[in-house]
Design a protein around this motif. Structure first.
Motif, PDB file in Angstrom:
ATOM      1  N   ARG A  34      -0.479 -10.640  -2.743  1.00  0.00           N
ATOM      2  CA  ARG A  34      -0.809 -11.893  -3.427  1.00  0.00           C
ATOM      3  C   ARG A  34       0.435 -12.743  -3.651  1.00  0.00           C
ATOM      4  NH1 ARG A  34      -5.630 -11.230  -6.797  1.00  0.00           N
ATOM      5  NH2 ARG A  34      -6.389  -9.120  -6.594  1.00  0.00           N
ATOM      6  N   VAL A  35       0.167 -14.025  -3.861  1.00  0.00           N
ATOM      7  CA  VAL A  35       1.144 -14.945  -4.428  1.00  0.00           C
ATOM      8  C   VAL A  35       0.473 -15.440  -5.695  1.00  0.00           C
ATOM      9  CG1 VAL A  35       2.412 -17.106  -4.157  1.00  0.00           C
ATOM     10  CG2 VAL A  35       2.005 -15.664  -2.175  1.00  0.00           C
ATOM     11  N   THR A  36       1.108 -15.274  -6.811  1.00  0.00           N
ATOM     12  CA  THR A  36       0.487 -15.432  -8.131  1.00  0.00           C
ATOM     13  C   THR A  36      -0.805 -14.612  -8.116  1.00  0.00           C
ATOM     14  OG1 THR A  36      -0.649 -17.528  -7.688  1.00  0.00           O
ATOM     15  CG2 THR A  36       1.583 -17.672  -8.548  1.00  0.00           C
ATOM     16  N   ASP A  37      -1.954 -15.235  -8.307  1.00  0.00           N
ATOM     17  CA  ASP A  37      -3.201 -14.461  -8.330  1.00  0.00           C
ATOM     18  C   ASP A  37      -4.029 -14.633  -7.058  1.00  0.00           C
ATOM     19  OD1 ASP A  37      -3.815 -17.122  -8.831  1.00  0.00           O
ATOM     20  OD2 ASP A  37      -5.437 -16.660 -10.215  1.00  0.00           O
ATOM     21  N   LYS A  38      -3.458 -15.246  -6.030  1.00  0.00           N
ATOM     22  CA  LYS A  38      -4.191 -15.535  -4.792  1.00  0.00           C
ATOM     23  C   LYS A  38      -3.848 -14.544  -3.687  1.00  0.00           C
ATOM     24  CE  LYS A  38      -5.876 -19.320  -6.551  1.00  0.00           C
ATOM     25  NZ  LYS A  38      -7.244 -19.375  -6.981  1.00  0.00           N
ATOM     26  N   ILE A  39      -4.879 -13.953  -3.102  1.00  0.00           N
ATOM     27  CA  ILE A  39      -4.703 -12.995  -2.016  1.00  0.00           C
ATOM     28  C   ILE A  39      -4.392 -13.734  -0.712  1.00  0.00           C
ATOM     29  CG2 ILE A  39      -5.876 -11.269  -0.586  1.00  0.00           C
ATOM     30  CD1 ILE A  39      -7.606 -10.598  -3.031  1.00  0.00           C
ATOM     31  N   PHE A  40      -3.418 -13.210   0.041  1.00  0.00           N
ATOM     32  CA  PHE A  40      -3.157 -13.767   1.371  1.00  0.00           C
ATOM     33  C   PHE A  40      -3.137 -12.694   2.464  1.00  0.00           C
ATOM     34  CE2 PHE A  40       1.098 -12.823  -0.123  1.00  0.00           C
ATOM     35  CZ  PHE A  40       1.771 -12.360   1.003  1.00  0.00           C
ATOM     36  N   MET A  41      -3.122 -11.395   2.082  1.00  0.00           N
ATOM     37  CA  MET A  41      -3.136 -10.345   3.099  1.00  0.00           C
ATOM     38  C   MET A  41      -3.677  -9.046   2.505  1.00  0.00           C
ATOM     39  SD  MET A  41      -0.064  -8.896   5.534  1.00  0.00           S
ATOM     40  CE  MET A  41       0.693  -7.674   4.473  1.00  0.00           C
ATOM     41  N   MET A  42      -4.445  -8.336   3.338  1.00  0.00           N
ATOM     42  CA  MET A  42      -4.904  -7.013   2.963  1.00  0.00           C
ATOM     43  C   MET A  42      -4.620  -6.056   4.118  1.00  0.00           C
ATOM     44  SD  MET A  42      -8.501  -5.664   1.361  1.00  0.00           S
ATOM     45  CE  MET A  42      -9.514  -6.318   2.659  1.00  0.00           C
ATOM     46  N   VAL A  43      -4.058  -4.897   3.789  1.00  0.00           N
ATOM     47  CA  VAL A  43      -3.754  -3.863   4.766  1.00  0.00           C
ATOM     48  C   VAL A  43      -4.593  -2.643   4.397  1.00  0.00           C
ATOM     49  CG1 VAL A  43      -1.937  -2.387   5.717  1.00  0.00           C
ATOM     50  CG2 VAL A  43      -1.407  -4.740   5.074  1.00  0.00           C
ATOM     51  N   THR A  44      -5.411  -2.205   5.326  1.00  0.00           N
ATOM     52  CA  THR A  44      -6.307  -1.084   5.065  1.00  0.00           C
ATOM     53  C   THR A  44      -6.728  -0.458   6.384  1.00  0.00           C
ATOM     54  OG1 THR A  44      -8.268  -0.420   3.805  1.00  0.00           O
ATOM     55  CG2 THR A  44      -8.419  -2.501   5.014  1.00  0.00           C
ATOM     56  N   GLU A  45      -7.811   0.307   6.355  1.00  0.00           N
ATOM     57  CA  GLU A  45      -8.363   0.880   7.581  1.00  0.00           C
ATOM     58  C   GLU A  45      -9.820   0.483   7.720  1.00  0.00           C
ATOM     59  OE1 GLU A  45      -7.686   4.780   8.820  1.00  0.00           O
ATOM     60  OE2 GLU A  45      -5.550   4.709   8.358  1.00  0.00           O
ATOM     61  N   LYS A  46     -10.157   0.086   8.901  1.00  0.00           N
ATOM     62  CA  LYS A  46     -11.547  -0.154   9.283  1.00  0.00           C
ATOM     63  C   LYS A  46     -11.933   1.139   9.964  1.00  0.00           C
ATOM     64  CE  LYS A  46     -14.206  -3.234  12.221  1.00  0.00           C
ATOM     65  NZ  LYS A  46     -14.111  -4.302  13.192  1.00  0.00           N
ATOM     66  N   PRO A  47     -12.979   1.793   9.572  1.00  0.00           N
ATOM     67  CA  PRO A  47     -13.244   3.166  10.002  1.00  0.00           C
ATOM     68  C   PRO A  47     -12.494   3.616  11.262  1.00  0.00           C
ATOM     69  CG  PRO A  47     -15.251   2.179   9.201  1.00  0.00           C
ATOM     70  CD  PRO A  47     -14.173   1.110   9.140  1.00  0.00           C
ATOM     71  N   GLY A  48     -11.435   4.400  10.994  1.00  0.00           N
ATOM     72  CA  GLY A  48     -10.674   4.988  12.075  1.00  0.00           C
ATOM     73  C   GLY A  48      -9.538   4.164  12.638  1.00  0.00           C
ATOM     74  N   ARG A  49      -9.407   2.897  12.206  1.00  0.00           N
ATOM     75  CA  ARG A  49      -8.353   2.041  12.778  1.00  0.00           C
ATOM     76  C   ARG A  49      -7.617   1.290  11.669  1.00  0.00           C
ATOM     77  NH1 ARG A  49     -12.696   0.042  15.647  1.00  0.00           N
ATOM     78  NH2 ARG A  49     -12.257  -2.052  14.988  1.00  0.00           N
ATOM     79  N   PRO A  50      -6.285   1.290  11.715  1.00  0.00           N
ATOM     80  CA  PRO A  50      -5.516   0.500  10.751  1.00  0.00           C
ATOM     81  C   PRO A  50      -5.646  -0.988  11.084  1.00  0.00           C
ATOM     82  CG  PRO A  50      -4.046   1.558  12.308  1.00  0.00           C
ATOM     83  CD  PRO A  50      -5.431   2.025  12.632  1.00  0.00           C
ATOM     84  N   ILE A  51      -5.872  -1.796  10.063  1.00  0.00           N
ATOM     85  CA  ILE A  51      -6.037  -3.241  10.278  1.00  0.00           C
ATOM     86  C   ILE A  51      -5.221  -4.037   9.265  1.00  0.00           C
ATOM     87  CG2 ILE A  51      -8.333  -3.072  11.325  1.00  0.00           C
ATOM     88  CD1 ILE A  51      -9.485  -3.905   8.537  1.00  0.00           C
ATOM     89  N   VAL A  52      -5.047  -5.306   9.587  1.00  0.00           N
ATOM     90  CA  VAL A  52      -4.421  -6.273   8.696  1.00  0.00           C
ATOM     91  C   VAL A  52      -5.352  -7.477   8.647  1.00  0.00           C
ATOM     92  CG1 VAL A  52      -2.443  -7.808   8.340  1.00  0.00           C
ATOM     93  CG2 VAL A  52      -2.083  -5.521   9.295  1.00  0.00           C
TER      94      VAL A  52
END
Length: 130
Positions: A34-52
């Motif tokens: 985030r920047v302040t309270d606003k999200i600009f990126m999420m890093v996680t996994e989509k079943p079986g694959r790392p995603i951004v």
């Protein structure tokens, strides 16, 4: 390319972005930046694959999805305003870094001037001397 490479490249770029903070409002499996309270990126996994997942202007989002098979509509996000990067050979380090920067600046542009950690109109530009 290692499947987690895009996540590594994205996280490396985050370290260079003033005011970017890591949060985990959806649990330990979702790094939300985030920047302040606003999200600009999420890093996680989509079943079986790392995603951004990154914020994008709707027109840019559509063009990127048409041009690259590894760029898909934002996973669990608004499909017009978010894109998801799947690992693959089309995505190179500089492109991932540029997309992270664009997402960050898009959010910064929407903040009140007093809350902006950088001026989005000039961030990243270098002065050229002759």
């Amino acid at each position: 390319m290692e499947p987690t490479q895009i996540q590594q490249w994205a996280r490396e770029r985050i370290e260079e972005l003033p005011g970017a903070i890591l949060t985990r409002p959806f649990g330990d499996d979702h790094d939300v930046y985030r920047v302040t309270d606003k999200i600009f990126m999420m890093v996680t996994e989509k079943p079986g694959r790392p995603i951004v997942t990154l914020k994008a202007r709707p027109a840019d989002s559509a063009l990127l999805r048409e041009a690259f098979t590894q760029i898909i509509p934002g996973w669990h996000m608004n499909k017009r305003h978010w894109i998801t990067l799947d690992p693959g050979p089309e995505l190179e380090r500089e492109m991932v870094r540029d997309l992270v920067t664009e997402s960050y600046l898009l959010v910064v542009e929407g903040l009140p001037a007093r809350l902006r950690p950088v001026d989005p109109a000039v961030f990243g530009q270098t002065a050229h001397t002759d």
